[in-house]
Design a protein around this motif. Structure first.
Motif, PDB file in Angstrom:
ATOM      1  N   ALA A 208       0.847  -1.180   0.000  1.00 53.77           N
ATOM      2  CA  ALA A 208       0.000   0.000   0.000  1.00 53.77           C
ATOM      3  C   ALA A 208       0.887   1.235   0.000  1.00 53.77           C
ATOM      4  CB  ALA A 208      -0.914  -0.022   1.211  1.00 53.77           C
ATOM      5  N   ALA A 209       0.270   2.397  -0.180  1.00 56.18           N
ATOM      6  CA  ALA A 209       1.031   3.648  -0.228  1.00 56.18           C
ATOM      7  C   ALA A 209       1.811   3.851   1.059  1.00 56.18           C
ATOM      8  CB  ALA A 209       0.088   4.810  -0.470  1.00 56.18           C
ATOM      9  N   ILE A 210       3.051   4.296   0.925  1.00 57.45           N
ATOM     10  CA  ILE A 210       3.924   4.540   2.062  1.00 57.45           C
ATOM     11  C   ILE A 210       4.361   5.993   2.034  1.00 57.45           C
ATOM     12  CG2 ILE A 210       6.072   3.891   3.200  1.00 57.45           C
ATOM     13  CD1 ILE A 210       5.902   1.240   1.629  1.00 57.45           C
ATOM     14  N   ASP A 211       4.182   6.675   3.132  1.00 58.97           N
ATOM     15  CA  ASP A 211       4.652   8.048   3.264  1.00 58.97           C
ATOM     16  C   ASP A 211       6.113   7.997   3.701  1.00 58.97           C
ATOM     17  OD1 ASP A 211       5.212  10.667   3.860  1.00 58.97           O
ATOM     18  OD2 ASP A 211       3.412  11.001   5.061  1.00 58.97           O
ATOM     19  N   LEU A 212       6.991   8.488   2.839  1.00 57.21           N
ATOM     20  CA  LEU A 212       8.425   8.391   3.105  1.00 57.21           C
ATOM     21  C   LEU A 212       8.985   9.608   3.849  1.00 57.21           C
ATOM     22  CD1 LEU A 212       9.628   6.869  -0.284  1.00 57.21           C
ATOM     23  CD2 LEU A 212       9.186   5.695   1.871  1.00 57.21           C
ATOM     24  N   THR A 213       8.108  10.475   4.342  1.00 54.02           N
ATOM     25  CA  THR A 213       8.581  11.639   5.090  1.00 54.02           C
ATOM     26  C   THR A 213       9.434  11.198   6.280  1.00 54.02           C
ATOM     27  OG1 THR A 213       6.560  12.820   4.519  1.00 54.02           O
ATOM     28  CG2 THR A 213       7.883  13.719   6.312  1.00 54.02           C
ATOM     29  N   PRO A 214      10.671  11.691   6.405  1.00 55.18           N
ATOM     30  CA  PRO A 214      11.511  11.278   7.537  1.00 55.18           C
ATOM     31  C   PRO A 214      10.946  11.773   8.861  1.00 55.18           C
ATOM     32  CG  PRO A 214      12.826  12.300   5.803  1.00 55.18           C
ATOM     33  CD  PRO A 214      11.389  12.590   5.494  1.00 55.18           C
ATOM     34  N   PRO A 215      11.068  10.984   9.913  1.00 56.70           N
ATOM     35  CA  PRO A 215      10.707  11.489  11.240  1.00 56.70           C
ATOM     36  C   PRO A 215      11.748  12.496  11.704  1.00 56.70           C
ATOM     37  CG  PRO A 215      11.675   9.311  11.429  1.00 56.70           C
ATOM     38  CD  PRO A 215      11.564   9.603   9.955  1.00 56.70           C
ATOM     39  N   ASP A 216      11.418  13.254  12.735  1.00 56.27           N
ATOM     40  CA  ASP A 216      12.356  14.251  13.246  1.00 56.27           C
ATOM     41  C   ASP A 216      13.696  13.605  13.591  1.00 56.27           C
ATOM     42  OD1 ASP A 216      10.423  16.164  13.006  1.00 56.27           O
ATOM     43  OD2 ASP A 216       9.857  16.153  15.129  1.00 56.27           O
ATOM     44  N   GLY A 217      14.768  14.265  13.157  1.00 59.96           N
ATOM     45  CA  GLY A 217      16.099  13.781  13.482  1.00 59.96           C
ATOM     46  C   GLY A 217      16.607  12.673  12.594  1.00 59.96           C
ATOM     47  N   HIS A 218      15.908  12.408  11.478  1.00 55.03           N
ATOM     48  CA  HIS A 218      16.311  11.333  10.579  1.00 55.03           C
ATOM     49  C   HIS A 218      16.389  11.831   9.142  1.00 55.03           C
ATOM     50  CE1 HIS A 218      15.022   9.142  14.131  1.00 55.03           C
ATOM     51  NE2 HIS A 218      15.694   8.103  13.687  1.00 55.03           N
ATOM     52  N   GLY A 219      17.179  11.112   8.348  1.00 60.56           N
ATOM     53  CA  GLY A 219      17.356  11.472   6.955  1.00 60.56           C
ATOM     54  C   GLY A 219      16.396  10.743   6.037  1.00 60.56           C
ATOM     55  N   PRO A 220      16.509  10.987   4.722  1.00 54.72           N
ATOM     56  CA  PRO A 220      15.639  10.348   3.738  1.00 54.72           C
ATOM     57  C   PRO A 220      15.738   8.829   3.782  1.00 54.72           C
ATOM     58  CG  PRO A 220      16.863  12.164   2.757  1.00 54.72           C
ATOM     59  CD  PRO A 220      17.460  11.938   4.111  1.00 54.72           C
ATOM     60  N   ALA A 221      14.644   8.176   3.384  1.00 51.27           N
ATOM     61  CA  ALA A 221      14.577   6.721   3.442  1.00 51.27           C
ATOM     62  C   ALA A 221      15.461   6.065   2.384  1.00 51.27           C
ATOM     63  CB  ALA A 221      13.141   6.253   3.253  1.00 51.27           C
ATOM     64  N   ARG A 222      15.973   4.919   2.730  1.00 51.20           N
ATOM     65  CA  ARG A 222      16.641   4.040   1.782  1.00 51.20           C
ATOM     66  C   ARG A 222      15.870   2.740   1.714  1.00 51.20           C
ATOM     67  NH1 ARG A 222      21.697   5.883   4.523  1.00 51.20           N
ATOM     68  NH2 ARG A 222      22.635   7.419   3.158  1.00 51.20           N
ATOM     69  N   LYS A 223      15.876   2.124   0.551  1.00 50.11           N
ATOM     70  CA  LYS A 223      15.106   0.902   0.342  1.00 50.11           C
ATOM     71  C   LYS A 223      16.030  -0.293   0.182  1.00 50.11           C
ATOM     72  CE  LYS A 223      11.597  -1.160  -2.660  1.00 50.11           C
ATOM     73  NZ  LYS A 223      10.830  -1.000  -3.940  1.00 50.11           N
ATOM     74  N   ALA A 224      15.654  -1.400   0.821  1.00 48.59           N
ATOM     75  CA  ALA A 224      16.364  -2.664   0.674  1.00 48.59           C
ATOM     76  C   ALA A 224      15.302  -3.772   0.691  1.00 48.59           C
ATOM     77  CB  ALA A 224      17.385  -2.845   1.800  1.00 48.59           C
ATOM     78  N   ALA A 225      15.694  -4.962   1.031  1.00 50.62           N
ATOM     79  CA  ALA A 225      14.771  -6.087   1.158  1.00 50.62           C
ATOM     80  C   ALA A 225      15.159  -6.880   2.397  1.00 50.62           C
ATOM     81  CB  ALA A 225      14.817  -6.973  -0.079  1.00 50.62           C
ATOM     82  N   TRP A 226      14.195  -7.634   2.922  1.00 53.51           N
ATOM     83  CA  TRP A 226      14.468  -8.471   4.086  1.00 53.51           C
ATOM     84  C   TRP A 226      13.680  -9.767   3.928  1.00 53.51           C
ATOM     85  CZ3 TRP A 226      11.472 -10.058   8.504  1.00 53.51           C
ATOM     86  CH2 TRP A 226      10.107  -9.823   8.366  1.00 53.51           C
ATOM     87  N   GLY A 227      13.984 -10.749   4.772  1.00 51.66           N
ATOM     88  CA  GLY A 227      13.224 -11.987   4.709  1.00 51.66           C
ATOM     89  C   GLY A 227      13.594 -12.950   5.815  1.00 51.66           C
ATOM     90  N   LEU A 228      12.728 -13.931   5.990  1.00 55.19           N
ATOM     91  CA  LEU A 228      12.960 -15.045   6.902  1.00 55.19           C
ATOM     92  C   LEU A 228      12.904 -16.318   6.071  1.00 55.19           C
ATOM     93  CD1 LEU A 228      10.481 -13.975   9.733  1.00 55.19           C
ATOM     94  CD2 LEU A 228      12.958 -13.621   9.705  1.00 55.19           C
ATOM     95  N   ALA A 229      13.976 -17.095   6.101  1.00 50.61           N
ATOM     96  CA  ALA A 229      14.072 -18.288   5.272  1.00 50.61           C
ATOM     97  C   ALA A 229      14.557 -19.454   6.129  1.00 50.61           C
ATOM     98  CB  ALA A 229      15.030 -18.047   4.106  1.00 50.61           C
ATOM     99  N   PRO A 230      13.634 -20.228   6.697  1.00 48.89           N
ATOM    100  CA  PRO A 230      14.038 -21.288   7.627  1.00 48.89           C
ATOM    101  C   PRO A 230      14.717 -22.463   6.935  1.00 48.89           C
ATOM    102  CG  PRO A 230      11.688 -21.409   7.202  1.00 48.89           C
ATOM    103  CD  PRO A 230      12.176 -20.159   6.534  1.00 48.89           C
ATOM    104  N   ALA A 231      15.776 -22.944   7.568  1.00 50.03           N
ATOM    105  CA  ALA A 231      16.427 -24.180   7.125  1.00 50.03           C
ATOM    106  C   ALA A 231      15.737 -25.355   7.811  1.00 50.03           C
ATOM    107  CB  ALA A 231      17.900 -24.150   7.505  1.00 50.03           C
TER     108      ALA A 231
END
Length: 228
Positions: free
Chosen positions: A59-82
């Motif tokens: 869904a739409a994400i507001d990327l406005t930084p919170p106070d004291g923080h810089g612009p957002a960076r995007k990556a990926a994450w995951g959980l992959a059980p062995a």
């Protein structure tokens, strides 16, 4: 299990310029979005689920930084059980989305190394063994799917705590709000605000659950240029 590199490996790309829609730029990560009007990431196109899984566009994400923080960076994450017989547990660092494994220790961690999440085989019965929890002395919580997707809302959710949750227990995950469309939020050891979206889940009562999604990280202003 595929293990990513150390914490100094680049794992993120900057978000597109403020006011733009739908695209993610790929310049060097030292060139984040400049300050400006509140950028948003709109809902994406339909995504075909993997077999046995559930996927939804973000869904739409507001990327406005919170106070004291810089612009957002995007990556990926995951959980992959062995397979539980490998006696491995996965640790996830929400500053970068990177994960690594160590020897399973009944939910105890030998070397947290800045990670916020632990995913480990609790019983090794062969049926839905893995449990997810926040590591001790971390600020992690769950942003429910019906909550605003803002950095401020995520920062507030991070203070609510994230206790152990067996992801194969569908009723428990729904009651707790760990569903597609929700997000795991953290204020990391580096002071960043991290929003790990739950965009895809697969598995269930008889198989361990895998999770993946986009990760948005607002670095602490004093750490810009130091946080990957």
């Amino acid at each position: 299990m595929i293990v990513s590199g150390g914490r100094d490996a680049p794992a993120s790309t900057p978000i597109s310029a403020p006011g733009s829609q739908a695209t993610v730029a790929t310049p060097p990560r030292t060139d984040p979005v400049p300050p400006g009007p509140s950028p948003t990431v709109p809902a994406g196109a339909a995504v075909t689920p993997r077999p046995g899984g559930i996927t939804t566009p973000s869904a739409a994400i507001d990327l406005t930084p919170p106070d004291g923080h810089g612009p957002a960076r995007k990556a990926a994450w995951g959980l992959a059980p062995a397979p539980c017989t490998q006696h491995e547990q996965q640790l996830v660092d929400l500053d970068t989305g990177e994960s690594r494994v160590e020897r399973e220790g009944n939910g105890a961690v030998a070397n947290p190394g800045g990670a916020e999440l632990l995913y480990w085989p609790d019983t090794c019965t062969g049926i839905g063994d893995y449990v997810l929890r926040a590591l001790p002395n971390t600020r992690v919580g769950l942003l429910r799917a019906d909550a605003p997707r803002t950095a401020e809302a995520c920062k507030a959710a991070a203070g609510t705590g994230f206790a152990a949750l067996p992801l194969s227990e569908g009723r428990d995950t729904k009651e707790r709000g760990f569903t597609v469309g929700a997000a795991v939020c953290a204020v990391t050891a580096d002071g960043a605000v991290a929003m790990a979206l739950i965009d895809h889940m697969s598995g269930g009562a008889t198989t361990d659950v895998s999770v993946s999604g986009n990760l948005y990280v607002w670095p602490q202003a004093s750490n810009q240029g130091l946080v990957p």
